[in-house]
Design a protein around this motif. Structure first.
Motif, short mmCIF file in Angstrom:
data_model
loop_
_atom_site.label_atom_id
_atom_site.label_comp_id
_atom_site.label_asym_id
_atom_site.label_seq_id
_atom_site.Cartn_x
_atom_site.Cartn_y
_atom_site.Cartn_z
N LEU A 43 45.45 4.63 28.96
CA LEU A 43 45.80 6.03 29.21
C LEU A 43 44.67 6.96 28.82
O LEU A 43 44.42 7.96 29.50
N ALA A 90 42.75 9.48 31.34
CA ALA A 90 42.66 10.91 31.04
C ALA A 90 41.21 11.39 31.07
O ALA A 90 40.91 12.46 31.59
N PHE A 111 39.66 14.09 33.68
CA PHE A 111 38.96 15.28 33.17
C PHE A 111 37.59 15.42 33.83
O PHE A 111 37.19 16.51 34.23
#
Length: 55
Positions: free
Chosen positions: A36, A40, A44
């Motif tokens: 995860l 992420a 980003f």
């Protein structure tokens, strides 16, 4: 004496079994957390390179 020894061995075996299961569960959750985190970071970076500028 024999019954007490068997109970102690059974309790120790049960504790070791539970700790082994928790360890595997924690390792699984650790891998899920790492995956995860990587997703992420990738999202980003894609969002930052996408040209959408905040004020």
């Amino acid at each position: 004496m024999n019954n007490t020894l068997l109970i102690i061995i059974a309790v120790v075996a049960l504790i070791l079994l539970l700790l082994g299961g928790f360890n595997q569960a924690l390792q699984f959750l650790l891998w899920v957390g790492i995956i995860l985190l990587v997703v992420a970071i990738i999202l980003f970076i894609v969002r930052a390179m996408g040209g959408r500028r905040g004020v």
